[in-house]
Write a protein that holds these residues in place. Structure first.
Motif, mmCIF file in Angstrom:
data_model
loop_
_atom_site.group_PDB
_atom_site.id
_atom_site.type_symbol
_atom_site.label_atom_id
_atom_site.label_comp_id
_atom_site.label_asym_id
_atom_site.label_seq_id
_atom_site.Cartn_x
_atom_site.Cartn_y
_atom_site.Cartn_z
ATOM 1 N N PRO A 272 43.064 25.996 21.380
ATOM 2 C CA PRO A 272 42.956 26.027 22.839
ATOM 3 C C PRO A 272 43.844 27.106 23.464
ATOM 4 O O PRO A 272 44.705 27.703 22.811
ATOM 5 N N LEU A 273 43.625 27.328 24.755
ATOM 6 C CA LEU A 273 44.493 28.211 25.517
ATOM 7 C C LEU A 273 45.908 27.643 25.527
ATOM 8 O O LEU A 273 46.107 26.448 25.699
ATOM 9 N N GLY A 274 46.863 28.515 25.355
ATOM 10 C CA GLY A 274 48.250 28.096 25.230
ATOM 11 C C GLY A 274 48.746 28.208 23.813
ATOM 12 O O GLY A 274 49.957 28.180 23.571
ATOM 13 N N PHE A 275 47.823 28.387 22.841
ATOM 14 C CA PHE A 275 48.170 28.522 21.427
ATOM 15 C C PHE A 275 47.699 29.857 20.858
ATOM 16 O O PHE A 275 47.402 29.968 19.672
ATOM 17 N N MET A 276 47.591 30.871 21.702
ATOM 18 C CA MET A 276 47.229 32.233 21.296
ATOM 19 C C MET A 276 45.933 32.260 20.486
ATOM 20 O O MET A 276 45.914 32.678 19.331
ATOM 21 N N PRO A 277 44.822 31.814 21.066
ATOM 22 C CA PRO A 277 43.567 31.803 20.313
ATOM 23 C C PRO A 277 43.051 33.208 20.013
ATOM 24 O O PRO A 277 43.129 34.111 20.848
ATOM 25 N N SER A 278 42.536 33.383 18.801
ATOM 26 C CA SER A 278 41.843 34.615 18.409
ATOM 27 C C SER A 278 40.370 34.253 18.269
ATOM 28 O O SER A 278 39.969 33.591 17.310
ATOM 29 N N VAL A 279 39.562 34.640 19.232
ATOM 30 C CA VAL A 279 38.192 34.156 19.314
ATOM 31 C C VAL A 279 37.204 35.175 18.764
ATOM 32 O O VAL A 279 37.447 36.385 18.794
ATOM 33 N N GLN A 280 36.104 34.649 18.249
ATOM 34 C CA GLN A 280 34.975 35.473 17.825
ATOM 35 C C GLN A 280 33.775 35.112 18.688
ATOM 36 O O GLN A 280 33.394 33.937 18.754
ATOM 37 N N PRO A 281 33.165 36.083 19.374
ATOM 38 C CA PRO A 281 32.051 35.765 20.258
ATOM 39 C C PRO A 281 30.814 35.321 19.479
ATOM 40 O O PRO A 281 30.555 35.786 18.371
ATOM 41 N N ARG A 282 30.065 34.426 20.076
ATOM 42 C CA ARG A 282 28.735 34.084 19.591
ATOM 43 C C ARG A 282 27.735 34.665 20.592
ATOM 44 O O ARG A 282 27.857 34.447 21.788
ATOM 45 N N VAL A 283 26.749 35.379 20.090
ATOM 46 C CA VAL A 283 25.773 36.053 20.938
ATOM 47 C C VAL A 283 24.388 35.491 20.665
ATOM 48 O O VAL A 283 23.976 35.349 19.501
ATOM 49 N N GLU A 284 23.680 35.151 21.741
ATOM 50 C CA GLU A 284 22.309 34.638 21.646
ATOM 51 C C GLU A 284 21.432 35.411 22.626
ATOM 52 O O GLU A 284 21.887 35.799 23.710
ATOM 53 N N ARG A 285 20.165 35.611 22.233
ATOM 54 C CA ARG A 285 19.196 36.202 23.146
ATOM 55 C C ARG A 285 18.453 35.079 23.862
ATOM 56 O O ARG A 285 17.862 34.208 23.213
ATOM 57 N N LEU A 286 18.523 35.040 25.182
ATOM 58 C CA LEU A 286 17.890 33.977 25.948
ATOM 59 C C LEU A 286 16.400 34.232 26.133
ATOM 60 O O LEU A 286 15.943 35.389 26.156
ATOM 61 N N GLU A 287 15.667 33.140 26.286
ATOM 62 C CA GLU A 287 14.248 33.187 26.598
ATOM 63 C C GLU A 287 14.036 32.568 27.976
ATOM 64 O O GLU A 287 14.792 31.674 28.386
ATOM 65 N N PRO A 288 13.033 33.030 28.728
ATOM 66 C CA PRO A 288 12.768 32.426 30.039
ATOM 67 C C PRO A 288 12.574 30.911 29.923
ATOM 68 O O PRO A 288 11.863 30.435 29.033
ATOM 69 N N GLY A 289 13.238 30.174 30.792
ATOM 70 C CA GLY A 289 13.169 28.711 30.761
ATOM 71 C C GLY A 289 14.286 28.063 29.977
ATOM 72 O O GLY A 289 14.431 26.833 30.017
ATOM 73 N N ASP A 290 15.078 28.851 29.251
ATOM 74 C CA ASP A 290 16.218 28.282 28.528
ATOM 75 C C ASP A 290 17.220 27.671 29.515
ATOM 76 O O ASP A 290 17.458 28.213 30.591
ATOM 77 N N ARG A 291 17.810 26.554 29.090
ATOM 78 C CA ARG A 291 18.881 25.936 29.866
ATOM 79 C C ARG A 291 20.104 25.772 28.975
ATOM 80 O O ARG A 291 19.973 25.556 27.764
#
Length: 375
Positions: A272-291
């Motif tokens: 969590p924030l406060g513990f120096m997180p090193s994050v890796q992004p997740r990337v998705e391609r959205l489709e019309p109508g996605d929620r």
């Protein structure tokens, strides 16, 4: 005689009564009427006067101290009238009237304490609600090209508020959203949530790379918490139909697509924030109508009889139809039915819908690649 007492009570209680006070007053009047009828039917003496002390006790269970005092006064008047209707007032009859007065004084004091405590709770709840609304401003119905709705479900009617947070803003880098959960409850949690949101509303416009946004938020949290405090968070960006998520120890968002529910787990866990997180992004391609549903862990921990609410199983049926606001309303209703109206933790919910690319949309580039290109 009873009609005179009733008129006296109405004169004493000129202000509108609460439902509880009306219920207590009505029950007490019925009891006084019943005891008076017994006394008049008996006719041989005042044998039931002590029972009139039960009237203010009954009123005290529901009504304000003023109503209790008025009921006790009415009982005292009735008791005195019946006592003096005897040829000779006995010691027992006088003791019964004295008992009515004593009991009235005691239960009026108790009702006063209860009423003050109830008023304090109401005032604290109101102040807590104002403080939280100042932190969590309303979202939607449209943020950028996305339909967005948010909902905050409190676990308690008292003033113990939580530190769940959310925001959605339209930036030069696309629509950016955050959802988070501060460890702990109360005004300290709200204070930290306001710090996180204040920092986020600034850096979301300034930082092209979501990882830089997370670093700034982590420093803001670290400067304002103790060693054991932290904030879980997920930061989401939609840019030209590309969805980028960085997750700092938070429940993964749920992608709803064509009847399926897909948890968007991060490529690698991060603290969590406060513990120096090193994050890796997740990337998705959205489709019309996605929620996309963002939520705090109160949703995952909601349970009854040891069984957790089946969020993934019910998400499409509850959230996949109508507007995004309708979907969150359906989810809240189903959740409260599941837990019988008793939640253990507050819950923040954000639901967004991607309608498709708009005219003039730029080429979809994840924010972390934008940051690399500009560095």
């Amino acid at each position: 005689m009873l009609s005179c007492v009733h008129t006296h009570l109405l004169q004493r209680l000129r202000s509108p009564l609460s439902p509880g006070s009306r219920a207590g007053l009505g029950a007490a009047l019925v009891l006084l009427g019943f005891i008076s009828a017994l006394e008049m039917a008996d006719g041989s003496g005042a044998h039931y006067l002590a029972l009139m002390a039960a009237a203010p006790v009954l009123a005290a269970g529901f009504a304000s101290w003023r109503v209790v005092l008025a009921v006790g006064a009415a009982a005292t008047v009735l008791g005195t009238a019946f006592a003096f209707s005897e040829p000779r007032v006995s010691l027992g009859t006088a003791a019964s009237v004295a008992a009515i007065v004593l009991v009235t004084a005691l239960v009026s004091a108790v009702a006063g304490v209860r009423q003050r405590q109830a008023e304090q709770i109401v005032e604290l709840s109101r102040l807590a609600s104002v403080a939280q609304q100042a932190v969590l401003r309303p979202l939607g119905p449209q943020v950028g090209t996305l339909a967005v709705a948010a909902r905050y479900i409190s676990s308690t009617a008292t003033a113990e508020i939580g530190g769940d947070l959310y925001e959605a803003i339209d930036t030069p880098y696309g629509v950016r959203m955050i959802i988070g959960d501060v460890r702990g409850k109360g005004l300290d949690a709200v204070r930290l949530a306001s710090i996180v949101l204040g920092s986020y509303r600034h850096v979301a416009y300034e930082r092209a790379d979501l990882r830089a946004v997370v670093s700034d938020l982590d420093r803001a949290v670290a400067r304002n918490v103790g060693d054991e405090d932290f904030v879980t968070a997920a930061v989401v960006e939609e840019r030209g139909g590309t969805l980028t998520i960085v997750n700092c120890g938070h429940p993964p968002p749920l992608l709803l697509r064509r009847g399926c529910v897909i948890p968007l787990e991060p490529p690698a866990p991060a603290p969590p924030l406060g513990f120096m997180p090193s994050v890796q992004p997740r990337v998705e391609r959205l489709e019309p109508g996605d929620r996309l549903l963002l939520f705090t862990d109160g949703l995952g921990e909601a349970r009854r009889d040891g069984e957790f609410f089946p969020t993934a199983d019910r998400a499409w049926r509850l959230l996949g139809h109508g507007t995004v606001a309708d979907g969150l309303a359906s989810l809240e209703t189903a959740l409260e039915e599941w837990v019988y109206g008793r939640l253990d933790d507050d819950i923040a919910l954000v639901l967004m819908e991607y309608a498709g690319p708009s005219s003039g949309t730029t080429v979809a580039v994840p924010s972390w690649e934008v940051g690399t290109a500009e560095s």
